[in-house]
Write a protein that holds these residues in place. Structure first.
Motif, PDB file in Angstrom:
ATOM      1  N   GLU A 146       0.892  -1.196  -0.038  1.00 31.22           N
ATOM      2  CA  GLU A 146      -0.027   0.068  -0.079  1.00 31.22           C
ATOM      3  C   GLU A 146       0.837   1.266   0.119  1.00 31.22           C
ATOM      4  O   GLU A 146       1.929   1.341   0.633  1.00 31.22           O
ATOM      5  CB  GLU A 146      -0.919  -0.046   1.235  1.00 31.22           C
ATOM      6  CG  GLU A 146      -1.769  -1.166   1.145  1.00 31.22           C
ATOM      7  CD  GLU A 146      -2.878  -1.278   0.346  1.00 31.22           C
ATOM      8  OE1 GLU A 146      -3.328  -0.073  -0.146  1.00 31.22           O
ATOM      9  OE2 GLU A 146      -3.682  -2.084  -0.039  1.00 31.22           O
ATOM     10  N   THR A 147       0.472   2.186  -0.442  1.00 31.42           N
ATOM     11  CA  THR A 147       1.221   3.528  -0.708  1.00 31.42           C
ATOM     12  C   THR A 147       1.580   3.977   0.843  1.00 31.42           C
ATOM     13  O   THR A 147       2.824   4.551   0.873  1.00 31.42           O
ATOM     14  CB  THR A 147       0.212   4.463  -1.278  1.00 31.42           C
ATOM     15  OG1 THR A 147      -0.065   4.205  -2.325  1.00 31.42           O
ATOM     16  CG2 THR A 147       1.317   6.003  -1.529  1.00 31.42           C
ATOM     17  N   GLU A 149       2.345   2.151   3.382  1.00 31.52           N
ATOM     18  CA  GLU A 149       3.481   1.567   3.878  1.00 31.52           C
ATOM     19  C   GLU A 149       4.897   1.689   3.635  1.00 31.52           C
ATOM     20  O   GLU A 149       5.914   1.594   3.970  1.00 31.52           O
ATOM     21  CB  GLU A 149       3.149   0.057   3.258  1.00 31.52           C
ATOM     22  CG  GLU A 149       1.965  -0.747   3.883  1.00 31.52           C
ATOM     23  CD  GLU A 149       1.927  -2.057   3.197  1.00 31.52           C
ATOM     24  OE1 GLU A 149       2.270  -3.089   4.297  1.00 31.52           O
ATOM     25  OE2 GLU A 149       1.371  -2.277   2.464  1.00 31.52           O
ATOM     26  N   ARG A 193       2.099  -0.060 -10.806  1.00 30.77           N
ATOM     27  CA  ARG A 193       1.363   0.688  -9.903  1.00 30.77           C
ATOM     28  C   ARG A 193       0.813   1.857 -10.524  1.00 30.77           C
ATOM     29  O   ARG A 193       1.236   2.334 -11.494  1.00 30.77           O
ATOM     30  CB  ARG A 193       2.067   1.316  -8.859  1.00 30.77           C
ATOM     31  CG  ARG A 193       2.853   0.066  -8.006  1.00 30.77           C
ATOM     32  CD  ARG A 193       3.877   0.767  -6.863  1.00 30.77           C
ATOM     33  NE  ARG A 193       2.908   1.400  -5.852  1.00 30.77           N
ATOM     34  CZ  ARG A 193       2.694   0.766  -4.705  1.00 30.77           C
ATOM     35  NH1 ARG A 193       2.829  -0.626  -4.380  1.00 30.77           N
ATOM     36  NH2 ARG A 193       2.113   1.576  -3.870  1.00 30.77           N
ATOM     37  N   ASP A 195      -0.064   4.661  -8.409  1.00 34.02           N
ATOM     38  CA  ASP A 195      -0.009   5.869  -7.563  1.00 34.02           C
ATOM     39  C   ASP A 195       1.379   6.596  -8.232  1.00 34.02           C
ATOM     40  O   ASP A 195       1.875   6.231  -9.137  1.00 34.02           O
ATOM     41  CB  ASP A 195       0.051   5.434  -6.134  1.00 34.02           C
ATOM     42  CG  ASP A 195       1.239   4.468  -5.860  1.00 34.02           C
ATOM     43  OD1 ASP A 195       1.975   4.132  -6.673  1.00 34.02           O
ATOM     44  OD2 ASP A 195       1.264   4.007  -4.566  1.00 34.02           O
TER      45      ASP A 195
END
Length: 218
Positions: A146-147, A149, A193, A195
């Protein structure tokens, strides 16, 4: 052998006795608890006449593990066990860097109590098998990080570098090749990804850049 190879070299504030460098080579001699030990000290001391030694890959966190019995630098005990090694190399006039390592998807749930390995994206390695604590296993599909993290992983690198400095290392090398975590972020085939850590080259480099910047503060 070219004579220049055996001449001294100044690397920033370090005066190396020659231009020979011991490349990092994983030995797998740290035991199940991943603790540096006397056998490892002997190995590095035997090679201390090189201008620079770079240790085997040393994991920055429990999450980073993916190789049987490789050493770590993420607990106080690990940190203290490295000190006799750096002291012994320095006593022989050597210079030693620690290679900081996160295996990323090149790992297996057997290293993580049944939890999957992590990676930029949920894409498995196309390979035959991996050696795990319980024997050979097929590669698994990792969990995409996750971003939110990612700052924690950057901090793991920074803290590992800080521990390395505290235990006497002359510098660190950031392992960002060979299909391990940071390289997985750099490569478009393993980083899908959407993001700010995926897509463009600049975005795929972002995590490595943040790691370099964080370590530079140590």
């Amino acid at each position: 052998m070219p004579k220049q190879l055996l001449t001294t070299y100044t690397l920033h504030d370090l005066n190396l006795r020659n231009r020979v460098v011991l490349a990092p080579m994983t030995r797998g001699r740290a035991g199940k608890n991943r603790l540096p030990n006397a056998i490892m000290a002997e190995y590095y001391v035997q090679r201390a006449s090189a201008g620079l030694l770079i240790t085997e890959g040393t994991t920055i966190s429990a999450q980073a593990n993916g190789w049987n019995e490789s050493p770590g630098i993420y607990t106080d005990d690990m940190e203290s066990r490295w000190r006799p090694i750096t002291d012994a190399v320095h006593a022989k006039g050597g210079t030693i860097f620690m290679q900081l390592w996160h295996c990323g998807r090149a790992s297996h749930s057997n290293f993580h109590g049944g939890e999957p390995a992590v990676a930029p994206s949920a894409i498995a390695i196309n390979g035959d098998y991996i050696h795990t604590p319980t024997g050979k296993e097929v590669y698994e599909t990792p969990r995409a990080l996750e971003t939110d993290e990612l700052p924690g992983i950057v901090e793991d690198y920074r803290r590992a570098a800080e521990r390395a400095k505290q235990t006497g290392f002359d510098g660190v090398e950031i392992h960002s090749a060979n299909g391990y975590l940071l390289d997985e972020f750099l490569q478009s085939k393993t980083n899908r990804r959407t993001d700010r850590y995926g897509g463009s080259i600049e975005n795929r480099y972002r995590l490595l850049g943040e790691v370099v910047a964080a370590i530079s503060t140590v």
